[in-house]
Scaffold this motif. Structure first.
Motif, PDB file in Angstrom:
ATOM      1  N   VAL A  57       6.615  -7.992  -2.972  1.00  0.00           N
ATOM      2  CA  VAL A  57       7.506  -7.221  -3.843  1.00  0.00           C
ATOM      3  C   VAL A  57       8.756  -6.845  -3.055  1.00  0.00           C
ATOM      4  CG1 VAL A  57       7.776  -5.127  -5.232  1.00  0.00           C
ATOM      5  CG2 VAL A  57       5.574  -6.331  -5.192  1.00  0.00           C
ATOM      6  N   ALA A  58       9.905  -7.044  -3.671  1.00  0.00           N
ATOM      7  CA  ALA A  58      11.175  -6.704  -3.023  1.00  0.00           C
ATOM      8  C   ALA A  58      12.039  -5.897  -3.977  1.00  0.00           C
ATOM      9  CB  ALA A  58      11.905  -7.980  -2.600  1.00  0.00           C
ATOM     10  N   ALA A  77       0.807  -1.232   0.000  1.00  0.00           N
ATOM     11  CA  ALA A  77       0.000   0.000   0.000  1.00  0.00           C
ATOM     12  C   ALA A  77       0.839   1.280   0.000  1.00  0.00           C
ATOM     13  CB  ALA A  77      -0.980   0.036   1.161  1.00  0.00           C
ATOM     14  N   THR A  78       2.169   1.161   0.009  1.00  0.00           N
ATOM     15  CA  THR A  78       3.005   2.353  -0.121  1.00  0.00           C
ATOM     16  C   THR A  78       3.084   2.735  -1.595  1.00  0.00           C
ATOM     17  OG1 THR A  78       5.041   1.064  -0.345  1.00  0.00           O
ATOM     18  CG2 THR A  78       4.368   1.691   1.895  1.00  0.00           C
ATOM     19  N   PRO A  79       3.386   4.001  -1.909  1.00  0.00           N
ATOM     20  CA  PRO A  79       3.502   4.414  -3.316  1.00  0.00           C
ATOM     21  C   PRO A  79       4.540   3.590  -4.082  1.00  0.00           C
ATOM     22  CG  PRO A  79       3.354   6.338  -1.899  1.00  0.00           C
ATOM     23  CD  PRO A  79       3.490   5.164  -0.984  1.00  0.00           C
ATOM     24  N   GLU A  80       5.677   3.284  -3.441  1.00  0.00           N
ATOM     25  CA  GLU A  80       6.709   2.505  -4.139  1.00  0.00           C
ATOM     26  C   GLU A  80       6.232   1.089  -4.420  1.00  0.00           C
ATOM     27  OE1 GLU A  80      11.523   1.623  -3.960  1.00  0.00           O
ATOM     28  OE2 GLU A  80      10.438   2.015  -2.097  1.00  0.00           O
ATOM     29  N   TYR A  81       5.526   0.484  -3.466  1.00  0.00           N
ATOM     30  CA  TYR A  81       4.985  -0.860  -3.662  1.00  0.00           C
ATOM     31  C   TYR A  81       4.007  -0.874  -4.841  1.00  0.00           C
ATOM     32  CZ  TYR A  81       2.289  -5.132  -2.828  1.00  0.00           C
ATOM     33  OH  TYR A  81       1.653  -6.338  -2.984  1.00  0.00           O
TER      34      TYR A  81
END
Length: 243
Positions: free
Chosen positions: A194-195, A165-169
């Motif tokens: 995701v990593a 739920a973060t922008p980068e994710y």
């Protein structure tokens, strides 16, 4: 004799038909390979990407090689009982951003069931290796994958799991699914996450004279959109819609 004559006549007909089909495609400006593709044979044609930067332009070359790669070799420290502590290499699908927005950061879609993910739970240090050969540039220029002119990029650092739920994710997952549509159909019970690799060192072989080392800050700050990948995929789409 009658069967032999009949077989000979059939072979002549098939040969004539093939020759006619080949000439038909030639008249349309196509080649025999197009006919083979329409006959459901394995396509052998590779659609060229935009050529890489000059080898003296280290950062543009490094960003080009990663952005144009669909997969990498990911090296971790194994926790398998028989080879615990050994280096272990695995193939992983990768993106460094969307087709039209390169970040230079390798992103991965991983499952805890995978060799690499298991290794990383104990030791999150890893090295990602990618080759210019993935674009077929080296093959097309008669270069062996080990030829120093066939660029190899090695990114070493620590793998980090992104918070959902973060922008980068959101950005990274969308980019992964854009480049690798099959990921949308991966088994949902595998706890996918995701990593990304937080890069600590960048080494590259892209010409004679040994390895070059690129400052991570300069590499990440370089303004590179990677639009050649967008153009490359657009050509594939056009080819599918208008054969």
């Amino acid at each position: 004799m009658k069967w032999a004559a009949l077989l000979f006549a059939c072979l002549c007909f098939l040969n004539s038909y093939a020759e006619c089909k080949w000439k038909h495609y030639e008249k349309r400006g196509e080649n025999r390979e197009n006919w083979r593709e329409t006959a459901n044979e394995m396509p052998t044609k590779h659609y060229p990407r935009q050529d890489p930067p000059d080898h003296t332009k280290l950062i543009p070359m490094a960003r080009y090689v990663l952005h144009n790669a669909d997969w990498v070799s990911l090296a971790t420290i194994s926790i398998l009982p028989a080879i615990e502590g050994f280096p272990f290499s695995n193939v992983k699908s990768v993106v460094d951003g969307s087709l039209a927005n390169s970040t230079g950061v390798p992103y991965f879609y991983m499952s805890p069931l995978d060799f690499s993910a298991r290794d990383l739970t104990k030791n999150n240090r890893a090295t990602v290796m990618v080759s210019l050969e993935e674009t077929r540039y080296c093959e097309n220029h008669k270069m062996d994958p080990e030829d120093p002119r066939c660029t190899r990029l090695m990114l070493s650092g620590k793998m980090k799991k992104l918070k959902e739920a973060t922008p980068e994710y959101t950005f990274a997952k969308a980019a992964l699914f854009e480049r690798h549509p099959a990921m949308a159909d991966f088994p949902p019970d595998h706890d996918w996450f995701v990593a990304k690799l937080k890069i600590a060192q960048i080494a590259m072989i892209d010409w004679f004279g040994g390895a070059k080392y690129i400052p991570v800050r300069d590499y990440l700050a370089y303004n590179y959109t990677g639009t050649e990948m967008l153009q490359y995929h657009n050509r594939h789409i056009q080819r599918a819609l208008f054969p």
